[in-house]
Scaffold this motif. Structure first.
Motif, PDB file in Angstrom:
ATOM      1  N   VAL B  73       0.813  -1.201   0.000  1.00 48.80           N
ATOM      2  CA  VAL B  73       0.000   0.000   0.000  1.00 48.80           C
ATOM      3  C   VAL B  73       0.861   1.271   0.000  1.00 48.80           C
ATOM      4  O   VAL B  73       1.836   1.365   0.737  1.00 48.80           O
ATOM      5  CB  VAL B  73      -0.934   0.037   1.219  1.00 48.80           C
ATOM      6  N   GLN B 103      -0.308  -0.420  -4.455  1.00 50.18           N
ATOM      7  CA  GLN B 103      -1.742  -0.215  -4.330  1.00 50.18           C
ATOM      8  C   GLN B 103      -1.955   1.157  -3.687  1.00 50.18           C
ATOM      9  O   GLN B 103      -1.533   1.377  -2.559  1.00 50.18           O
ATOM     10  CB  GLN B 103      -2.268  -1.327  -3.408  1.00 50.18           C
ATOM     11  N   ILE B 104      -2.616   2.039  -4.416  1.00 49.54           N
ATOM     12  CA  ILE B 104      -2.816   3.381  -3.879  1.00 49.54           C
ATOM     13  C   ILE B 104      -4.007   3.427  -2.938  1.00 49.54           C
ATOM     14  O   ILE B 104      -5.078   2.943  -3.255  1.00 49.54           O
ATOM     15  CB  ILE B 104      -3.084   4.391  -5.013  1.00 49.54           C
ATOM     16  N   GLN B 105      -3.792   4.002  -1.797  1.00 41.77           N
ATOM     17  CA  GLN B 105      -4.906   4.192  -0.864  1.00 41.77           C
ATOM     18  C   GLN B 105      -5.006   5.677  -0.581  1.00 41.77           C
ATOM     19  O   GLN B 105      -4.031   6.305  -0.183  1.00 41.77           O
ATOM     20  CB  GLN B 105      -4.644   3.404   0.407  1.00 41.77           C
ATOM     21  N   LYS B 127       1.188  -0.575   7.871  1.00 41.25           N
ATOM     22  CA  LYS B 127       2.545  -0.843   7.403  1.00 41.25           C
ATOM     23  C   LYS B 127       2.684  -0.651   5.901  1.00 41.25           C
ATOM     24  O   LYS B 127       2.981  -1.586   5.150  1.00 41.25           O
ATOM     25  CB  LYS B 127       2.934  -2.262   7.790  1.00 41.25           C
TER      26      LYS B 127
END
Lengths: 346, 346
Positions: B73, B103-105, B127
């Motif tokens: 992330v 993975q973009i959050q 994390k």
DNA sequence: TTGTAGGCGTTATCAA
DNA sequence: TTGATAACGCCTACAA
């Protein structure tokens, strides 16, 4: 390694059993204290809480996810992050999710069904609590994934038959029918249509325009200009120029969205065409700037923020129970008639 | 429970050992085959892959995160999801991350340092591999979190001293100095300034304006109108109206952003004030619509898309090694001088 | 090149 | 009300 507690402040993070040891209870009791405070005696609860606080304990979401087989993630797939329409929807979603336990994860499919499929697959692998996606149609593979998905689903932006689960939006074809009729009622006889990036919803809007003009015997394909390019104000100028060169006698333009409409207005001004008298202009979505342009631009108001908010509320309700009652909501739309289509009697 | 393999297609998902059993190898070999295909013999690799395919095996990210203590992330905190500036940045980030393992959050801090802190905390508990956030200043608590964070960090939108890690942006104060000087060079003598939602970057822009006008002995606090409300075109109209009522002899308006500038133009038009001759207007960011307005609006072009793209590239480089070379990048800006400030000689 | 053992941090289940 | 035990699915370290 047992001096962990001594080093805690600074480097290592405390975990459940660190807290448990410090509090003189077992790990599971700490776990319970955190999730179901009422199932733990007041006394141990207090003790645990003070230790949690002191050690700065934060649960590890990965461990929880592994144990439970579910995460707090709600995956949101939008076709564009720059399009004003979706930024409003996103804002509604973020606003409403704030303070809740749900963690929004956003994916940008860039209007590509394949990219959407990839995103859904990735999201599903994370065992999300829910998924929010746009529109009625997905690729066959995506559909299959969604139908078997072990999570709640909200489809947004449109209303239609056979939702996977929940749904909130409005009828795009009906909205453009209303806008088209508005132009006809105002006395425009040669309405044209400009559109960029024809996603399924845009196409239904175009269809609404075609239906109504055809019924009124005012349909003329020469007055429809479309392009797959993404929509911008500049493109609105260009499409208007194209339209006016193909069909110079066009007396009104229904624009697929407000960016195009603003561009259309600018282009007409540049050509010395009076709006609304020589040429009427109508947009779609009713962005706030429509009301303050000169002249103010007519548009179809859509409830984007509300769609985002309610999508999230429904999701929350579905996950927390009880089931949201209407699980399919049509939020409708309104015609915002303004000067740009308010032609003087002729 | 050992008939799991039989039921696989449909309900249960395969896990590593399911694949391993089917392929007649051990779980760890499957794990290796997936992550380091070169460390597994061609033959077993093929066999494993075919089983993976057949069972539709997808690794469980939570289990991986738990085992490794890290996720894929990359958390992104923006102050607004509707502001055009950030949508462009986000688009750059999403575009560049696509196809990568990251993975973009996304988190929306809504310009609140406290909300930012909450988001950073949540992200860190996951994390993440990296964090991307806006601006130079964070709350003290956030700063502490970031300095001890076990992940890479990119600060975007601004350039300044003491980055936590990496940084990409430009100097807002310098940009507004240039814009202000532009107005003065064009012969405007009574420049005003309108601004909405004064975040730290907006404030530095205002400061640049104040500096330059002061140096030129043209500073007049009566010609500065600000509001904490979020910026819209409509608000641009209102602020302009305010400014013109407080200081009717104002002959130019430097706007804190392009929405306001468009509103300013509309308001001036409505009042019959000629732009650029009676009143000059300059925006900030140079959204595409600036160039097609009537008259075309001057603005300061900022490289928002590029900031997003490069922020993500730097992050990727930092995580994949080797270290990105300049780890602090000033992408600069350009003055886009157009008609709206091009006053006829007087 | 492949495998075994053990652990990551949490929770469900069952027992006390 | 509390606790012991055994997963959850994957990976690191070490061994063969």
């Amino acid at each position: 390694m047992n001096d962990k507690l001594l080093i805690l402040r600074g480097n290592l993070k405390a975990n459940l059993s660190d807290v448990a040891k410090e509090a003189g209870v077992s790990a599971i009791t700490v776990s319970r204290a955190l999730r179901h405070p009422d199932k733990v005696s007041k006394k141990t609860l207090d003790k645990i809480m003070s230790v949690v606080d002191r050690l700065g304990y934060i649960p590890d979401p990965a461990a929880r996810a592994l144990a439970v087989g579910k995460t707090n993630v709600i995956g949101v797939v939008v076709p564009s992050v720059t399009n004003n329409v979706f930024s409003d929807v996103m804002r509604g979603i973020f606003e409403t999710s704030e303070g809740s336990k749900w963690q929004i994860q956003l994916g940008n499919s860039r209007y590509s069904p394949l990219e959407e499929e990839r995103l859904v697959r990735t999201f599903l692998s994370q065992k999300p609590a829910g998924l929010i996606l746009s529109g009625l149609e997905q690729s066959e593979a995506t559909s299959k994934l969604l139908m078997n998905a072990d999570c709640r689903i909200v489809q947004i932006m449109e209303c239609g038959p056979a939702p996977y689960d929940m749904m909130i939006g409005f009828s795009h074809i009906e909205a453009s029918r209303v806008a088209t009729r508005h132009l006809l009622e105002k006395g425009y006889k040669k309405p044209g249509y400009i559109a960029a990036r024809l996603d399924p919803r845009s196409q239904r809007r175009l269809q609404g325009f075609e239906e109504v003009t055809t019924a009124a015997k005012l349909y003329d394909p020469a007055r429809i200009v479309t392009t797959p390019r993404p929509s911008t104000v500049t493109l609105g100028c260009e499409l208007t120029a194209d339209l006016l060169s193909k069909a110079p006698d066009t007396d009104a333009i229904l624009c697929n969205n407000d960016d195009l409409a603003l561009g259309a207005l600018f282009e007409c001004q540049r050509r010395g065409l009076n709006t609304p008298n020589e040429i009427g202009i109508c947009g779609f979505n009713d962005l706030e700037m429509m009301a303050v342009a000169n002249p103010a631009i007519s548009s179809v108001r859509t409830h984007r923020l509300q769609i985002g908010q309610q999508a999230m509320s429904m999701m929350d309700a579905a996950l927390a129970g009880p089931e949201p009652d209407p699980s399919v909501i049509d939020v409708g739309f309104e015609m915002s008639a303004r000067e740009s289509t308010n032609r003087s009697a002729k």
